[in-house]
Design an enzyme around this catalytic site. Structure first.
Site, PDB file in Angstrom:
ATOM      1  N   ASP A 199       0.764  -0.780   0.404  1.00  0.00           N
ATOM      2  CA  ASP A 199      -0.229  -0.213   0.157  1.00  0.00           C
ATOM      3  C   ASP A 199       1.305   1.265  -0.206  1.00  0.00           C
ATOM      4  O   ASP A 199       2.106   1.277   0.421  1.00  0.00           O
ATOM      5  CB  ASP A 199      -1.092  -0.329   0.981  1.00  0.00           C
ATOM      6  CG  ASP A 199      -0.244  -0.101   2.765  1.00  0.00           C
ATOM      7  OD1 ASP A 199       0.487  -1.165   2.661  1.00  0.00           O
ATOM      8  OD2 ASP A 199      -0.448   0.532   3.614  1.00  0.00           O
TER       9      ASP A 199
ATOM     10  N   GLU B 292       0.498  -0.458   5.930  1.00  0.00           N
ATOM     11  CA  GLU B 292       0.950  -0.137   6.931  1.00  0.00           C
ATOM     12  C   GLU B 292       0.961   1.000   6.683  1.00  0.00           C
ATOM     13  O   GLU B 292       1.506   1.831   7.861  1.00  0.00           O
ATOM     14  CB  GLU B 292       2.893  -0.809   6.273  1.00  0.00           C
ATOM     15  CG  GLU B 292       4.314   0.055   6.655  1.00  0.00           C
ATOM     16  CD  GLU B 292       4.175   0.918   6.756  1.00  0.00           C
ATOM     17  OE1 GLU B 292       4.848   1.332   8.250  1.00  0.00           O
ATOM     18  OE2 GLU B 292       3.642   1.921   6.357  1.00  0.00           O
ATOM     19  N   GLU B 293       0.312   1.551   5.438  1.00  0.00           N
ATOM     20  CA  GLU B 293       0.230   2.658   5.938  1.00  0.00           C
ATOM     21  C   GLU B 293      -0.794   3.835   6.213  1.00  0.00           C
ATOM     22  O   GLU B 293      -1.888   4.753   6.847  1.00  0.00           O
ATOM     23  CB  GLU B 293      -0.190   3.680   4.257  1.00  0.00           C
ATOM     24  CG  GLU B 293       1.857   2.802   3.605  1.00  0.00           C
ATOM     25  CD  GLU B 293       3.268   4.523   4.015  1.00  0.00           C
ATOM     26  OE1 GLU B 293       2.503   4.840   5.000  1.00  0.00           O
ATOM     27  OE2 GLU B 293       3.744   4.336   3.244  1.00  0.00           O
TER      28      GLU B 293
END
Length: 380
Positions: free
Chosen positions: A70, A135-136
């Site tokens: 991502d 993760e973001e």
């Protein structure tokens, strides 16, 4: 122009609009390559997040490459010199959202593995990849959920290389061997709203909280240590008022964040903030949001192999650092794994016109291959 396998794969990934938590087919591309290398694939979707765990081999030690498909939003496309979701190579730089953070690093993982396994199909130990699309984002259904699954069945990672953009001026000049913890809070200070001309009928939360806020911002939370700077406190947003200049507001809202070292704990920081606010006799509420504890790998085989690999491939003497934000390493390190972050130059991550040198991605792939050889091939 002839492009390397690493650049070709990076271009493919960048051209997929995988804004958190979307994956946009990136993981399918990776899985197809990994299956050809003999990896067993375990897809682990949780809610709207795609994750997978790929493993080749059953023996210890286990070397894991971890990363995310991502990316953050591009912002207004007209501010970019190129289409952020069309990989573009100009004057030796690969442009596009995710070029540095971290589709370039993932591409380097894959091509390093392909070359390594061509030369060492019967390597020692095992190799794994942990890939997420969260993760973001809110980091609820990504790496942390995969780690929970692995821990439940006692499947342990010995060494973990995260492909985050760790380098500063030259590829490989910095390895992140730890990160600070992160604790955020939303403070609401209560007052009594009313007309500014009648101060005896109001309680101004801005005035009431000013001294407490000043004390918190000047507090020495700890001294840090050899690996971490002192814990820092920063206010990110402050809001009060209705927009009218003749009304005392009824409440003041403040957002803040601690980036903390191993010298402080979540509980200690919370307790000290409450003590300061209570000492000023404020009426208040705090909503706390804990993102993760600090983590640190002080030494061991992984750091030794990575430092030596960088020196061998680039000639650089790398620096160990815990600076910057946090990463998914905060979920992996508590399992006992040695964890580092090693990836491209981070100067353009999350910015307009994110880019990375094409040569750097090829070099990074060589460094990853060298690490694999140092850890999983007998030298005798």
């Amino acid at each position: 122009m002839n492009r390397s396998a690493t650049i070709d794969l990076a271009c493919d990934l960048i051209s997929r609009k995988s804004v958190t938590p979307e994956d946009a087919g990136c993981q399918d591309v990776l899985i197809e390559r990994l299956e050809k290398m003999g990896f067993d694939i375990e897809k682990m979707p949780f809610a709207d997040v795609k994750n997978f765990w790929a493993r080749r081999g059953t023996q210890a030690p286990l070397l894991c490459f971890a990363g995310h498909t991502d990316v953050v939003p591009s912002g207004p496309q007209e501010n970019w010199s190129t289409d952020p979701f069309t990989a573009t190579i100009e004057e030796g730089f690969l442009h596009g959202r995710g070029a540095a953070d971290m589709k370039g690093g993932i591409a380097a993982f894959i091509t390093a593995l392909e070359r390594f396994l061509d030369h060492h199909p019967h390597h020692n130990g095992s190799i794994a990849l942990l890939i997420t699309s969260d993760e973001e984002g809110p980091f609820i259904n990504g790496t942390t959920r995969v780690i929970d699954t692995l821990e439940a069945r006692n499947e342990k990672i010995d060494w973990c290389v995260i492909g985050e953009a760790s380098s500063t001026a030259k590829l490989g000049d910095v390895i992140k061997n730890g990160r600070r913890g992160s604790l955020s809070g939303k403070l609401k200070v209560h007052g009594v709203q009313g007309h500014v001309a009648y101060p005896h009928l109001v309680k101004n939360p801005i005035h009431l909280s000013a001294a407490a806020i000043a004390e918190i911002t000047t507090e020495q939370w700890d001294q840090g240590n050899d690996f971490f700077p002192p814990t820092s406190f920063q206010i990110s947003n402050y809001h009060a008022g209705t927009g009218a200049n003749n009304i005392v507001p009824g409440e003041a809202l403040l957002d803040f964040n601690f980036r903390f070292s191993t010298e402080s704990t979540e509980a200690q920081l919370k307790s000290r903030v409450h003590a300061i606010l209570d000492s000023h006799q404020l009426e208040y509420e705090i909503d706390w949001a804990f993102s993760g504890n600090p983590f640190l790998t002080t030494g061991g085989e992984l750091i030794d192999a990575s430092v030596a690999a960088i020196k061998s491939v680039t000639g650089l003497d790398t620096e160990l650092s815990t600076s910057g934000g946090t990463s998914d390493g905060r979920f992996i390190a508590p399992t006992g794994a040695q964890v580092i972050e090693l990836g491209p130059i981070n100067a353009t991550i999350h910015k307009v016109n994110e880019c990375v040198k094409t040569a750097d991605l090829d070099t990074l792939s060589d460094v990853y291959e060298n690490i694999l050889a140092r850890l999983l091939v007998d030298k005798s």
